[in-house]
Design a protein around this motif. Structure first.
Motif, PDB file in Angstrom:
ATOM      1  N   ALA A 157      -1.022   8.765  10.753  1.00 47.31           N
ATOM      2  CA  ALA A 157      -2.363   8.762  10.153  1.00 47.31           C
ATOM      3  C   ALA A 157      -2.296   8.319   8.693  1.00 47.31           C
ATOM      4  O   ALA A 157      -3.176   7.594   8.205  1.00 47.31           O
ATOM      5  N   VAL A 158      -1.241   8.727   7.996  1.00 46.55           N
ATOM      6  CA  VAL A 158      -1.059   8.309   6.601  1.00 46.55           C
ATOM      7  C   VAL A 158      -0.911   6.789   6.526  1.00 46.55           C
ATOM      8  O   VAL A 158      -1.493   6.146   5.654  1.00 46.55           O
ATOM      9  N   LEU A 159      -0.155   6.208   7.448  1.00 48.02           N
ATOM     10  CA  LEU A 159      -0.011   4.757   7.448  1.00 48.02           C
ATOM     11  C   LEU A 159      -1.370   4.082   7.659  1.00 48.02           C
ATOM     12  O   LEU A 159      -1.674   3.069   7.018  1.00 48.02           O
ATOM     13  N   LEU A 160      -2.198   4.646   8.519  1.00 46.65           N
ATOM     14  CA  LEU A 160      -3.540   4.083   8.706  1.00 46.65           C
ATOM     15  C   LEU A 160      -4.358   4.176   7.413  1.00 46.65           C
ATOM     16  O   LEU A 160      -5.129   3.267   7.084  1.00 46.65           O
ATOM     17  N   ILE A 161      -4.182   5.257   6.681  1.00 44.81           N
ATOM     18  CA  ILE A 161      -4.862   5.391   5.380  1.00 44.81           C
ATOM     19  C   ILE A 161      -4.385   4.291   4.434  1.00 44.81           C
ATOM     20  O   ILE A 161      -5.189   3.598   3.799  1.00 44.81           O
ATOM     21  N   LEU A 162      -3.071   4.103   4.340  1.00 46.73           N
ATOM     22  CA  LEU A 162      -2.509   3.088   3.455  1.00 46.73           C
ATOM     23  C   LEU A 162      -2.975   1.683   3.843  1.00 46.73           C
ATOM     24  O   LEU A 162      -3.349   0.874   2.988  1.00 46.73           O
ATOM     25  N   GLN A 163      -2.979   1.388   5.140  1.00 46.92           N
ATOM     26  CA  GLN A 163      -3.387   0.061   5.593  1.00 46.92           C
ATOM     27  C   GLN A 163      -4.890  -0.164   5.398  1.00 46.92           C
ATOM     28  O   GLN A 163      -5.307  -1.250   4.997  1.00 46.92           O
ATOM     29  N   THR A 164      -5.688   0.850   5.654  1.00 52.92           N
ATOM     30  CA  THR A 164      -7.130   0.689   5.473  1.00 52.92           C
ATOM     31  C   THR A 164      -7.467   0.506   4.002  1.00 52.92           C
ATOM     32  O   THR A 164      -8.360  -0.274   3.655  1.00 52.92           O
ATOM     33  N   ALA A 165      -6.745   1.182   3.136  1.00 50.35           N
ATOM     34  CA  ALA A 165      -6.961   0.985   1.700  1.00 50.35           C
ATOM     35  C   ALA A 165      -6.737  -0.480   1.331  1.00 50.35           C
ATOM     36  O   ALA A 165      -7.552  -1.078   0.615  1.00 50.35           O
ATOM     37  N   VAL A 166      -5.678  -1.083   1.836  1.00 45.30           N
ATOM     38  CA  VAL A 166      -5.417  -2.495   1.574  1.00 45.30           C
ATOM     39  C   VAL A 166      -6.557  -3.349   2.111  1.00 45.30           C
ATOM     40  O   VAL A 166      -7.052  -4.250   1.435  1.00 45.30           O
ATOM     41  N   ASP A 167      -6.991  -3.055   3.327  1.00 42.89           N
ATOM     42  CA  ASP A 167      -8.068  -3.829   3.944  1.00 42.89           C
ATOM     43  C   ASP A 167      -9.375  -3.703   3.162  1.00 42.89           C
ATOM     44  O   ASP A 167     -10.214  -4.601   3.192  1.00 42.89           O
ATOM     45  N   GLU A 168      -9.537  -2.606   2.435  1.00 39.27           N
ATOM     46  CA  GLU A 168     -10.722  -2.388   1.594  1.00 39.27           C
ATOM     47  C   GLU A 168     -10.558  -3.002   0.201  1.00 39.27           C
ATOM     48  O   GLU A 168     -11.429  -2.848  -0.649  1.00 39.27           O
ATOM     49  N   GLY A 169      -9.414  -3.653  -0.053  1.00 39.82           N
ATOM     50  CA  GLY A 169      -9.173  -4.237  -1.363  1.00 39.82           C
ATOM     51  C   GLY A 169      -8.712  -3.220  -2.388  1.00 39.82           C
ATOM     52  O   GLY A 169      -8.792  -3.449  -3.597  1.00 39.82           O
ATOM     53  N   LEU A 170      -8.213  -2.092  -1.917  1.00 37.34           N
ATOM     54  CA  LEU A 170      -7.765  -1.006  -2.786  1.00 37.34           C
ATOM     55  C   LEU A 170      -6.245  -0.926  -2.781  1.00 37.34           C
ATOM     56  O   LEU A 170      -5.574  -1.598  -1.998  1.00 37.34           O
ATOM     57  N   GLY A 171      -5.728  -0.077  -3.629  1.00 37.92           N
ATOM     58  CA  GLY A 171      -4.308   0.212  -3.644  1.00 37.92           C
ATOM     59  C   GLY A 171      -4.102   1.677  -3.323  1.00 37.92           C
ATOM     60  O   GLY A 171      -5.018   2.495  -3.470  1.00 37.92           O
ATOM     61  N   ALA A 172      -2.903   2.010  -2.891  1.00 39.25           N
ATOM     62  CA  ALA A 172      -2.605   3.401  -2.553  1.00 39.25           C
ATOM     63  C   ALA A 172      -1.110   3.645  -2.693  1.00 39.25           C
ATOM     64  O   ALA A 172      -0.303   2.723  -2.605  1.00 39.25           O
ATOM     65  N   VAL A 173      -0.775   4.909  -2.912  1.00 44.30           N
ATOM     66  CA  VAL A 173       0.625   5.309  -2.965  1.00 44.30           C
ATOM     67  C   VAL A 173       0.753   6.684  -2.307  1.00 44.30           C
ATOM     68  O   VAL A 173      -0.044   7.585  -2.559  1.00 44.30           O
TER      69      VAL A 173
END
Length: 194
Positions: free
Chosen positions: A117-133
């Protein structure tokens, strides 16, 4: 964005502009998080989304295993795994186990599924034009986190994800890919036999 672009662009972003994350993006990120795989469709994950005053309180009470730069993110998601949900689910008649014996599990799927689920959060952030760590929460911070935010005792935080608009040069400082090469594909992937 094409899926391969999301995979290629996903990096751990360590500095953020502080610009708020749009509510629509927050909802999309979290809706995708709950779509992750789950053994037996147990769905033993939970998420705490922190922004504004709650986020400031998080940074005050929880000792995180990250640089101070993650404090610039306007949002943090804390994913929790809930082992009891899995043990209860697999004790139901359709799964064939009559007990809640944790030893039946070859690995703790409650943590693995939450990690997915965390990986989905990280990938969706990218798809939204955001960054995440993704970053860790020290073991002694879990109890303080639960107490401060009313989290049930059986919910185990597996870390946290800071999300926001990436600052310029946000992936360079301390980023391992700049100092370590990716392992060669042929050393990591085997087809048919080792």
């Amino acid at each position: 964005m094409e899926f391969q672009d999301v995979v290629r662009r996903r990096r751990m972003v360590r500095r953020f502009t502080g610009e708020p994350v749009a509510d629509e993006s927050v909802l999309r990120i979290m809706r995708n998080a709950v779509r992750g795989p789950s053994a037996g469709f147990s769905q033993g994950q939970a998420f705490l989304v922190l922004r504004d005053a709650e986020l400031a309180r998080f940074h005050e009470v929880v000792d995180v295993m990250a640089t101070d730069s993650v404090r610039t993110a306007p949002m943090v998601v804390v994913p929790f795994s809930v082992k009891d949900v899995y043990l209860d689910r697999y004790a139901l008649p359709d799964k064939g186990w009559t007990d809640r014996d944790e030893d039946r599990w070859p690995v703790p799927f409650w943590h693995i599924d939450t990690g997915m689920a965390v990986l989905l959060i990280l990938q969706t952030a990218v798809d939204e034009g955001l960054g995440a760590v993704y970053f860790g929460i020290r073991a002694d911070g879990s109890d303080r986190l639960r107490a401060e935010f009313g989290v049930p005792d059986d919910h185990v935080p597996i870390g946290a994800v800071a999300i926001g608009h990436p600052a310029e040069g946000s992936t360079s400082e301390g980023a391992s890919p700049l100092t370590r090469a990716r392992r060669p594909f042929d050393e990591v992937v085997r087809f048919g036999r080792w």
